[in-house]
Design a protein around this motif. Structure first.
Motif, PDB file in Angstrom:
ATOM      1  N   GLY A   2       0.837  -1.194   0.000  1.00  0.00           N
ATOM      2  CA  GLY A   2       0.000   0.000   0.000  1.00  0.00           C
ATOM      3  C   GLY A   2       0.866   1.235   0.000  1.00  0.00           C
ATOM      4  N   ALA A   3       0.718   2.079  -1.015  1.00  0.00           N
ATOM      5  CA  ALA A   3       1.537   3.284  -1.145  1.00  0.00           C
ATOM      6  C   ALA A   3       0.660   4.527  -1.072  1.00  0.00           C
ATOM      7  CB  ALA A   3       2.305   3.257  -2.465  1.00  0.00           C
ATOM      8  N   SER A   4       0.935   5.371  -0.097  1.00  0.00           N
ATOM      9  CA  SER A   4       0.149   6.581   0.126  1.00  0.00           C
ATOM     10  C   SER A   4       0.906   7.806  -0.370  1.00  0.00           C
ATOM     11  CB  SER A   4      -0.148   6.732   1.625  1.00  0.00           C
ATOM     12  OG  SER A   4      -0.793   7.962   1.891  1.00  0.00           O
ATOM     13  N   ALA A   5       0.180   8.767  -0.944  1.00  0.00           N
ATOM     14  CA  ALA A   5       0.756  10.049  -1.349  1.00  0.00           C
ATOM     15  C   ALA A   5      -0.269  11.142  -1.052  1.00  0.00           C
ATOM     16  CB  ALA A   5       1.109  10.053  -2.832  1.00  0.00           C
ATOM     17  N   LEU A   6       0.155  12.160  -0.343  1.00  0.00           N
ATOM     18  CA  LEU A   6      -0.770  13.232   0.033  1.00  0.00           C
ATOM     19  C   LEU A   6      -0.496  14.524  -0.720  1.00  0.00           C
ATOM     20  CD1 LEU A   6      -3.073  13.057   2.231  1.00  0.00           C
ATOM     21  CD2 LEU A   6      -1.444  11.185   2.262  1.00  0.00           C
ATOM     22  N   LEU A   7       0.503  14.523  -1.582  1.00  0.00           N
ATOM     23  CA  LEU A   7       0.851  15.704  -2.365  1.00  0.00           C
ATOM     24  C   LEU A   7       0.831  15.351  -3.850  1.00  0.00           C
ATOM     25  CD1 LEU A   7       3.986  16.801  -0.295  1.00  0.00           C
ATOM     26  CD2 LEU A   7       1.710  17.819  -0.140  1.00  0.00           C
ATOM     27  N   THR A   8       0.346  16.262  -4.670  1.00  0.00           N
ATOM     28  CA  THR A   8       0.370  16.004  -6.112  1.00  0.00           C
ATOM     29  C   THR A   8       1.796  15.829  -6.608  1.00  0.00           C
ATOM     30  OG1 THR A   8       0.308  18.388  -6.520  1.00  0.00           O
ATOM     31  CG2 THR A   8      -1.789  17.226  -6.559  1.00  0.00           C
ATOM     32  N   THR A   9       2.742  16.494  -5.958  1.00  0.00           N
ATOM     33  CA  THR A   9       4.141  16.429  -6.379  1.00  0.00           C
ATOM     34  C   THR A   9       4.797  15.092  -6.038  1.00  0.00           C
ATOM     35  OG1 THR A   9       4.732  17.527  -4.306  1.00  0.00           O
ATOM     36  CG2 THR A   9       4.518  18.915  -6.253  1.00  0.00           C
ATOM     37  N   THR A  10       4.171  14.295  -5.171  1.00  0.00           N
ATOM     38  CA  THR A  10       4.774  13.003  -4.807  1.00  0.00           C
ATOM     39  C   THR A  10       3.995  11.817  -5.372  1.00  0.00           C
ATOM     40  OG1 THR A  10       3.549  12.910  -2.692  1.00  0.00           O
ATOM     41  CG2 THR A  10       5.741  13.933  -2.668  1.00  0.00           C
ATOM     42  N   MET A  11       2.898  12.091  -6.078  1.00  0.00           N
ATOM     43  CA  MET A  11       2.092  10.994  -6.617  1.00  0.00           C
ATOM     44  C   MET A  11       2.896  10.090  -7.553  1.00  0.00           C
ATOM     45  SD  MET A  11      -1.487  12.946  -7.455  1.00  0.00           S
ATOM     46  CE  MET A  11      -2.079  11.667  -8.565  1.00  0.00           C
ATOM     47  N   ALA A  12       3.843  10.666  -8.281  1.00  0.00           N
ATOM     48  CA  ALA A  12       4.648   9.860  -9.198  1.00  0.00           C
ATOM     49  C   ALA A  12       5.414   8.776  -8.451  1.00  0.00           C
ATOM     50  CB  ALA A  12       5.620  10.748  -9.972  1.00  0.00           C
ATOM     51  N   GLY A  13       5.626   8.982  -7.149  1.00  0.00           N
ATOM     52  CA  GLY A  13       6.299   7.976  -6.342  1.00  0.00           C
ATOM     53  C   GLY A  13       5.514   6.679  -6.273  1.00  0.00           C
ATOM     54  N   GLN A  14       4.202   6.757  -6.442  1.00  0.00           N
ATOM     55  CA  GLN A  14       3.392   5.537  -6.444  1.00  0.00           C
ATOM     56  C   GLN A  14       3.688   4.697  -7.682  1.00  0.00           C
ATOM     57  OE1 GLN A  14      -0.485   7.427  -5.958  1.00  0.00           O
ATOM     58  NE2 GLN A  14      -0.510   6.867  -3.785  1.00  0.00           N
ATOM     59  N   ARG A  15       3.894   5.371  -8.827  1.00  0.00           N
ATOM     60  CA  ARG A  15       4.286   4.640 -10.042  1.00  0.00           C
ATOM     61  C   ARG A  15       5.655   3.984  -9.825  1.00  0.00           C
ATOM     62  NH1 ARG A  15       3.910   8.422 -13.989  1.00  0.00           N
ATOM     63  NH2 ARG A  15       2.165   7.559 -15.182  1.00  0.00           N
ATOM     64  N   ASP A  16       6.551   4.704  -9.140  1.00  0.00           N
ATOM     65  CA  ASP A  16       7.881   4.159  -8.867  1.00  0.00           C
ATOM     66  C   ASP A  16       7.794   2.907  -8.000  1.00  0.00           C
ATOM     67  OD1 ASP A  16       8.954   6.260 -10.305  1.00  0.00           O
ATOM     68  OD2 ASP A  16       9.393   7.476  -8.528  1.00  0.00           O
ATOM     69  N   VAL A  17       6.859   2.910  -7.058  1.00  0.00           N
ATOM     70  CA  VAL A  17       6.681   1.735  -6.188  1.00  0.00           C
ATOM     71  C   VAL A  17       6.253   0.534  -7.025  1.00  0.00           C
ATOM     72  CG1 VAL A  17       5.263   0.734  -4.339  1.00  0.00           C
ATOM     73  CG2 VAL A  17       6.205   3.046  -4.090  1.00  0.00           C
ATOM     74  N   ILE A  18       5.297   0.746  -7.913  1.00  0.00           N
ATOM     75  CA  ILE A  18       4.826  -0.356  -8.768  1.00  0.00           C
ATOM     76  C   ILE A  18       5.970  -0.884  -9.625  1.00  0.00           C
ATOM     77  CG2 ILE A  18       3.302  -0.938 -10.700  1.00  0.00           C
ATOM     78  CD1 ILE A  18       1.252   1.010  -9.436  1.00  0.00           C
ATOM     79  N   ARG A  19       6.759   0.019 -10.184  1.00  0.00           N
ATOM     80  CA  ARG A  19       7.893  -0.404 -11.010  1.00  0.00           C
ATOM     81  C   ARG A  19       8.910  -1.191 -10.185  1.00  0.00           C
ATOM     82  NH1 ARG A  19       8.632   5.283 -14.366  1.00  0.00           N
ATOM     83  NH2 ARG A  19       7.055   4.857 -15.975  1.00  0.00           N
ATOM     84  N   ALA A  20       9.147  -0.738  -8.943  1.00  0.00           N
ATOM     85  CA  ALA A  20      10.109  -1.426  -8.083  1.00  0.00           C
ATOM     86  C   ALA A  20       9.627  -2.830  -7.731  1.00  0.00           C
ATOM     87  CB  ALA A  20      10.353  -0.614  -6.812  1.00  0.00           C
ATOM     88  N   VAL A  21       8.327  -2.948  -7.473  1.00  0.00           N
ATOM     89  CA  VAL A  21       7.759  -4.264  -7.150  1.00  0.00           C
ATOM     90  C   VAL A  21       7.849  -5.178  -8.374  1.00  0.00           C
ATOM     91  CG1 VAL A  21       5.647  -5.469  -6.468  1.00  0.00           C
ATOM     92  CG2 VAL A  21       6.265  -3.330  -5.343  1.00  0.00           C
ATOM     93  N   GLU A  22       7.606  -4.605  -9.554  1.00  0.00           N
ATOM     94  CA  GLU A  22       7.733  -5.385 -10.794  1.00  0.00           C
ATOM     95  C   GLU A  22       9.175  -5.815 -11.022  1.00  0.00           C
ATOM     96  OE1 GLU A  22       6.138  -2.697 -13.650  1.00  0.00           O
ATOM     97  OE2 GLU A  22       4.057  -3.397 -13.389  1.00  0.00           O
ATOM     98  N   SER A  23      10.120  -4.876 -10.832  1.00  0.00           N
ATOM     99  CA  SER A  23      11.540  -5.170 -11.053  1.00  0.00           C
ATOM    100  C   SER A  23      12.043  -6.249 -10.114  1.00  0.00           C
ATOM    101  CB  SER A  23      12.373  -3.893 -10.871  1.00  0.00           C
ATOM    102  OG  SER A  23      12.043  -2.933 -11.850  1.00  0.00           O
ATOM    103  N   ALA A  24      11.429  -6.326  -8.922  1.00  0.00           N
ATOM    104  CA  ALA A  24      11.824  -7.345  -7.946  1.00  0.00           C
ATOM    105  C   ALA A  24      11.223  -8.710  -8.264  1.00  0.00           C
ATOM    106  CB  ALA A  24      11.417  -6.904  -6.545  1.00  0.00           C
TER     107      ALA A  24
END
Length: 216
Positions: free
Chosen positions: A148-170
Motif C-alpha cells: 500500500g503506497a500513500s501520497a498526500l501531495l500532487t508532487t509526490t504521486m509519481a512515487g506511487q508509479r515508482d513503487v509499482i515499477r520497483a515491485v515489478e523489477s523485484a
C-alpha cells in the motif's frame, strides 16, 4: 450472559472508548468467554459498524480513529492470551504500507494500518518518505500479499508509479498486489500507473484489501 458481553463490547468499540473496551474484555474473559469469540462476535462487528456509519456520513474521521484505538486496546489484552493458548488468529494477509518518497504525511496511512490490523491483516508500516525500492525489499522479505503506497501531495504521486515499477523489477508482480491512496489520488490515476486498486479513505482501503485477498 455471553450475548450481553458481545453487545457491550461492540458498543464500546463504536463509542471509541479504549479503557472501557480493555476493561470489558478482561471482565468477559474472566466470565469464561472464548478470546476468539470476543474478537469475531464483538470487536470486529463493532469496528464494521463504525465503518458503515462513516461511509454513510453518520460518523467522522475522529470517530474512526477512536474506534481503531479501542480495537488496538482490546487486542493488546487478547493477543498475549491467544499466544499462550496457541489460538492466534491466522492473518488474513500481509500488507507492506508506507508513504512514498518525498512525502511525510503520516495520519491517513497510520489509520489505514490500524484498521487493516484490526481486520486481521499483518501490517508492516515502513513510515513516511519511503524509497520505492524499500517497499519492494520489505514485500520480498516478509512474503507480502499487498503493498500500500500513500501520497498526500500532487508532487509526490509519481512515487506511487515508482513503487509499482520497483515491485515489478523485484519479480513480485502480479502475485503482490499494489493499492494506492491519498487525497490527490484518483481511480483514473490508479489505472494509469497499473495499480490493482484505489482506496478513497481508510475504510475503502480495508474493503479493497479484502477484495484483493479474494474475500469479497
Amino acid at each position: 450472559m455471553s450475548e450481553t458481553w458481545y453487545v457491550t463490547l461492540r458498543q464500546s468499540v463504536v463509542d471509541g472508548d479504549p479503557d472501557a473496551v480493555a476493561e470489558g474484555v478482561r471482565a468477559a474473559l474472566a466470565d469464561g468467554l472464548n478470546p476468539l469469540d470476543v474478537i469475531q462476535r464483538a470487536l470486529v462487528p463493532g469496528l464494521d459498524s463504525v465503518g458503515e456509519q462513516y461511509a454513510r456520513g453518520e460518523m467522522f474521521l475522529p470517530d474512526l480513529v477512536l474506534a481503531g484505538e479501542a480495537m488496538k486496546a482490546a487486542m493488546a489484552v487478547l493477543e498475549p492470551l491467544l499466544r499462550n493458548r496457541g489460538l492466534e488468529r491466522s492473518a488474513v494477509g500481509k500488507v507492506v504500507l508506507g508513504t512514498v518518497h518525498g512525502d511525510i504525511h503520516e495520519i491517513g496511512k497510520t489509520l489505514v494500518g490500524t484498521l487493516l490490523t484490526a481486520n486481521g491483516f499483518e501490517v508492516y508500516d515502513l513510515g513516511v518518505d519511503v524509497p520505492a525500492e524499500r517497499f519492494a525489499e520489505k514485500a520480498a522479505e516478509v512474503g507480502a500479499d499487498i503493498v500500500g503506497a500513500s501520497a498526500l501531495l500532487t508532487t509526490t504521486m509519481a512515487g506511487q508509479r515508482d513503487v509499482i515499477r520497483a515491485v515489478e523489477s523485484a519479480g513480485l508482480r502480479p502475485r503482490v498486489k499494489v493499492m494506492v491512496g491519498g487525497a490527490p489520488v484518483t481511480p483514473e490515476w490508479a489505472r494509469e500507473i497499473g495499480a490493482d486498486g484505489y482506496g478513497a479513505d481508510a475504510v475503502a482501503a480495508v474493503a479493497l484489501a479484502r477484495r484483493l485477498m479474494g474475500m469479497g
